[in-house]
Write a protein that holds these residues in place. Structure first.
Motif, PDB file in Angstrom:
ATOM      1  N   ALA A 104       0.790  -1.336  -0.140  1.00 50.64           N
ATOM      2  CA  ALA A 104      -0.120   0.158  -0.098  1.00 50.64           C
ATOM      3  C   ALA A 104       0.798   1.264  -0.040  1.00 50.64           C
ATOM      4  N   TRP A 105       1.965   1.240   0.679  1.00 48.14           N
ATOM      5  CA  TRP A 105       2.716   2.275   0.939  1.00 48.14           C
ATOM      6  C   TRP A 105       3.638   2.452  -0.493  1.00 48.14           C
ATOM      7  N   ALA A 106       4.142   1.491  -0.996  1.00 54.06           N
ATOM      8  CA  ALA A 106       4.934   1.340  -2.358  1.00 54.06           C
ATOM      9  C   ALA A 106       3.787   2.008  -3.274  1.00 54.06           C
ATOM     10  N   ALA A 107       2.538   1.864  -3.336  1.00 54.80           N
ATOM     11  CA  ALA A 107       1.645   2.395  -4.393  1.00 54.80           C
ATOM     12  C   ALA A 107       1.412   3.810  -4.279  1.00 54.80           C
ATOM     13  N   GLU A 108       1.422   4.217  -2.928  1.00 48.73           N
ATOM     14  CA  GLU A 108       1.321   5.742  -2.743  1.00 48.73           C
ATOM     15  C   GLU A 108       2.612   6.469  -3.194  1.00 48.73           C
ATOM     16  N   ALA A 109       3.899   5.700  -2.974  1.00 57.19           N
ATOM     17  CA  ALA A 109       5.064   6.334  -3.435  1.00 57.19           C
ATOM     18  C   ALA A 109       5.037   6.411  -5.062  1.00 57.19           C
ATOM     19  N   ARG A 110       4.446   5.302  -5.627  1.00 55.60           N
ATOM     20  CA  ARG A 110       4.634   5.268  -6.992  1.00 55.60           C
ATOM     21  C   ARG A 110       3.768   6.548  -7.629  1.00 55.60           C
ATOM     22  N   ASP A 111       2.449   6.704  -6.754  1.00 53.27           N
ATOM     23  CA  ASP A 111       1.701   7.898  -7.292  1.00 53.27           C
ATOM     24  C   ASP A 111       2.375   9.222  -7.317  1.00 53.27           C
ATOM     25  N   ARG A 112       3.267   9.119  -6.315  1.00 56.40           N
ATOM     26  CA  ARG A 112       4.017  10.410  -5.919  1.00 56.40           C
ATOM     27  C   ARG A 112       5.144  10.727  -6.796  1.00 56.40           C
ATOM     28  N   GLY A 113       5.626   9.630  -7.676  1.00 55.15           N
ATOM     29  CA  GLY A 113       6.711   9.924  -8.573  1.00 55.15           C
ATOM     30  C   GLY A 113       8.157   9.115  -7.851  1.00 55.15           C
ATOM     31  N   VAL A 114       7.742   8.274  -6.749  1.00 58.73           N
ATOM     32  CA  VAL A 114       8.834   7.706  -6.361  1.00 58.73           C
ATOM     33  C   VAL A 114       8.860   6.323  -6.568  1.00 58.73           C
ATOM     34  N   HIS A 115      10.069   5.717  -6.961  1.00 56.87           N
ATOM     35  CA  HIS A 115      10.092   4.414  -7.657  1.00 56.87           C
ATOM     36  C   HIS A 115      11.131   3.595  -7.055  1.00 56.87           C
ATOM     37  N   SER A 116      11.781   3.931  -5.963  1.00 56.00           N
ATOM     38  CA  SER A 116      12.897   3.300  -4.997  1.00 56.00           C
ATOM     39  C   SER A 116      13.094   4.151  -3.844  1.00 56.00           C
ATOM     40  N   PRO A 123      20.531   5.002  15.262  1.00 55.06           N
ATOM     41  CA  PRO A 123      20.357   4.911  16.844  1.00 55.06           C
ATOM     42  C   PRO A 123      20.950   6.007  17.209  1.00 55.06           C
ATOM     43  N   ILE A 124      20.354   6.871  18.166  1.00 52.55           N
ATOM     44  CA  ILE A 124      20.823   8.322  19.013  1.00 52.55           C
ATOM     45  C   ILE A 124      21.031   7.997  20.302  1.00 52.55           C
ATOM     46  N   GLN A 125      19.769   7.395  21.075  1.00 56.97           N
ATOM     47  CA  GLN A 125      19.805   7.281  22.579  1.00 56.97           C
ATOM     48  C   GLN A 125      19.108   6.162  22.731  1.00 56.97           C
ATOM     49  N   GLU A 126      19.048   5.490  24.059  1.00 52.50           N
ATOM     50  CA  GLU A 126      18.319   4.290  24.072  1.00 52.50           C
ATOM     51  C   GLU A 126      16.804   4.635  23.712  1.00 52.50           C
ATOM     52  N   ALA A 127      16.443   6.089  24.354  1.00 53.96           N
ATOM     53  CA  ALA A 127      14.696   6.026  24.221  1.00 53.96           C
ATOM     54  C   ALA A 127      14.614   6.856  22.916  1.00 53.96           C
ATOM     55  N   VAL A 128      15.475   7.281  22.157  1.00 51.85           N
ATOM     56  CA  VAL A 128      15.394   7.849  20.658  1.00 51.85           C
ATOM     57  C   VAL A 128      16.314   7.234  19.742  1.00 51.85           C
ATOM     58  N   VAL A 129      15.487   6.880  18.656  1.00 51.82           N
ATOM     59  CA  VAL A 129      16.002   6.691  17.441  1.00 51.82           C
ATOM     60  C   VAL A 129      15.269   7.264  16.271  1.00 51.82           C
ATOM     61  N   GLY A 130      15.960   7.194  15.032  1.00 54.28           N
ATOM     62  CA  GLY A 130      15.597   7.859  13.910  1.00 54.28           C
ATOM     63  C   GLY A 130      15.642   7.145  12.683  1.00 54.28           C
ATOM     64  N   THR A 131      15.455   7.696  11.709  1.00 48.20           N
ATOM     65  CA  THR A 131      15.699   6.801  10.166  1.00 48.20           C
ATOM     66  C   THR A 131      16.105   8.162   9.212  1.00 48.20           C
ATOM     67  N   LEU A 132      17.228   7.760   8.357  1.00 46.92           N
ATOM     68  CA  LEU A 132      17.565   8.496   7.219  1.00 46.92           C
ATOM     69  C   LEU A 132      16.751   7.900   6.015  1.00 46.92           C
ATOM     70  N   ASN A 133      15.894   8.706   5.281  1.00 50.31           N
ATOM     71  CA  ASN A 133      14.977   7.946   4.348  1.00 50.31           C
ATOM     72  C   ASN A 133      15.598   8.869   3.183  1.00 50.31           C
ATOM     73  N   VAL A 134      15.957   7.901   2.055  1.00 51.17           N
ATOM     74  CA  VAL A 134      16.279   8.506   1.019  1.00 51.17           C
ATOM     75  C   VAL A 134      15.320   8.057  -0.309  1.00 51.17           C
ATOM     76  N   TYR A 135      15.101   8.926  -0.988  1.00 53.73           N
ATOM     77  CA  TYR A 135      13.992   8.637  -1.957  1.00 53.73           C
ATOM     78  C   TYR A 135      14.283   8.946  -3.624  1.00 53.73           C
ATOM     79  N   GLY A 136      14.342   7.795  -4.582  1.00 54.63           N
ATOM     80  CA  GLY A 136      14.841   7.954  -5.863  1.00 54.63           C
ATOM     81  C   GLY A 136      13.492   7.984  -6.557  1.00 54.63           C
ATOM     82  N   THR A 137      13.692   8.677  -8.030  1.00 52.60           N
ATOM     83  CA  THR A 137      12.420   8.747  -9.003  1.00 52.60           C
ATOM     84  C   THR A 137      12.309   7.889  -9.963  1.00 52.60           C
ATOM     85  N   ARG A 138      13.533   7.115  -9.916  1.00 54.22           N
ATOM     86  CA  ARG A 138      13.421   5.834 -10.810  1.00 54.22           C
ATOM     87  C   ARG A 138      13.842   4.365 -10.281  1.00 54.22           C
TER      88      ARG A 138
END
Length: 236
Positions: A104-116, A123-138
């Motif tokens: 479902a999320w992949a379909a949403e991404a395709r609709d917005r021009g993101v294909h990969s 990992p930041i601290q024990e109670a705090v984490v994060g994510t680096l999200n990189v989006y490609g158009t092909r």
């Protein structure tokens, strides 16, 4: 104005130049997103997710599209961004058209021009984490070399974020402690004034301050400060 691509080595060097105290945590995250967009081959847009407790937020992003794709995952309770935050690993989605883990999320991404996309846990601290999200158009925008570079960048970014978060947390704690000490000092001064005027005990003086606080719907510290100001002639 569109910025030119950045040599990956220079992007990593820029991460190392981030100076604590000169930028907020959100500013550091924004700098990481901008550097990743310019330094990771195939990156069209980037976002940085911060997960404190159970409340994920995209505090930095290079476009509204990147933020909206993250927020779609938050609203639906799942996706590579959230899974990478929890696992701390790297999740590669080379082709949204054939993605079956989060269809479902992949379909949403395709609709917005993101294909990969790539989502890399930070990992930041024990109670705090994060994510680096990189989006490609092909599809297959990130080759093996690019993925390894993105992973290295994410490792550097995690250190920068951990340092920035620790600095911010320590600064906040110090400010709270200073405020608490100032509040205690003014309350003790007010108690002394009451004790002198009423010839009462410290406990009775504090009880009176508390009663005035409740009756006037003000903090004890504010009631005490008003009494001290009146005693030294700052207020009528």
């Amino acid at each position: 104005m569109e910025q030119s691509p950045l040599d990956p080595r220079e992007a990593l060097a820029e991460l190392g130049r981030i100076r604590l105290g000169e930028a907020s945590l959100e500013a550091v995250m924004s700098q990481i997103a901008a550097l990743a967009r310019r330094g990771v081959p195939g990156a069209e847009d980037v976002s940085v997710t911060l997960l404190r407790g159970e409340a994920p937020q995209s505090l930095a992003y290079t476009s509204a599209m990147a933020r909206e794709l993250d927020e779609w995952q938050y609203a639906h309770g799942g996706g590579p961004c959230l899974d990478a935050s929890v696992s701390g690993g790297v999740l590669s989605l080379p082709d949204m058209a054939t993605e079956n883990r989060w269809p479902a999320w992949a379909a949403e991404a395709r609709d917005r021009g993101v294909h990969s996309s790539l989502s890399m846990g930070l990992p930041i601290q024990e109670a705090v984490v994060g994510t680096l999200n990189v989006y490609g158009t092909r599809p297959h925008a990130f080759d093996p070399e690019g993925i390894e570079l993105a992973k290295t960048f994410a490792a550097y970014a995690a250190v920068a974020l951990a340092n920035a978060h620790l600095y911010e947390s320590t600064t906040t704690l110090a400010r709270q402690m200073r405020t608490a000490m100032e509040s205690r000092a003014v309350i003790e001064q007010a108690k002394g004034i009451i004790m002198g005027e009423r010839r009462c005990t410290p406990e009775e003086a504090f009880a009176l301050l508390s009663k005035v606080s409740q009756d006037s719907n003000r903090k004890v510290r504010d009631v005490a400060a008003a009494l001290v100001d009146r005693a030294i002639g700052r207020q009528p």
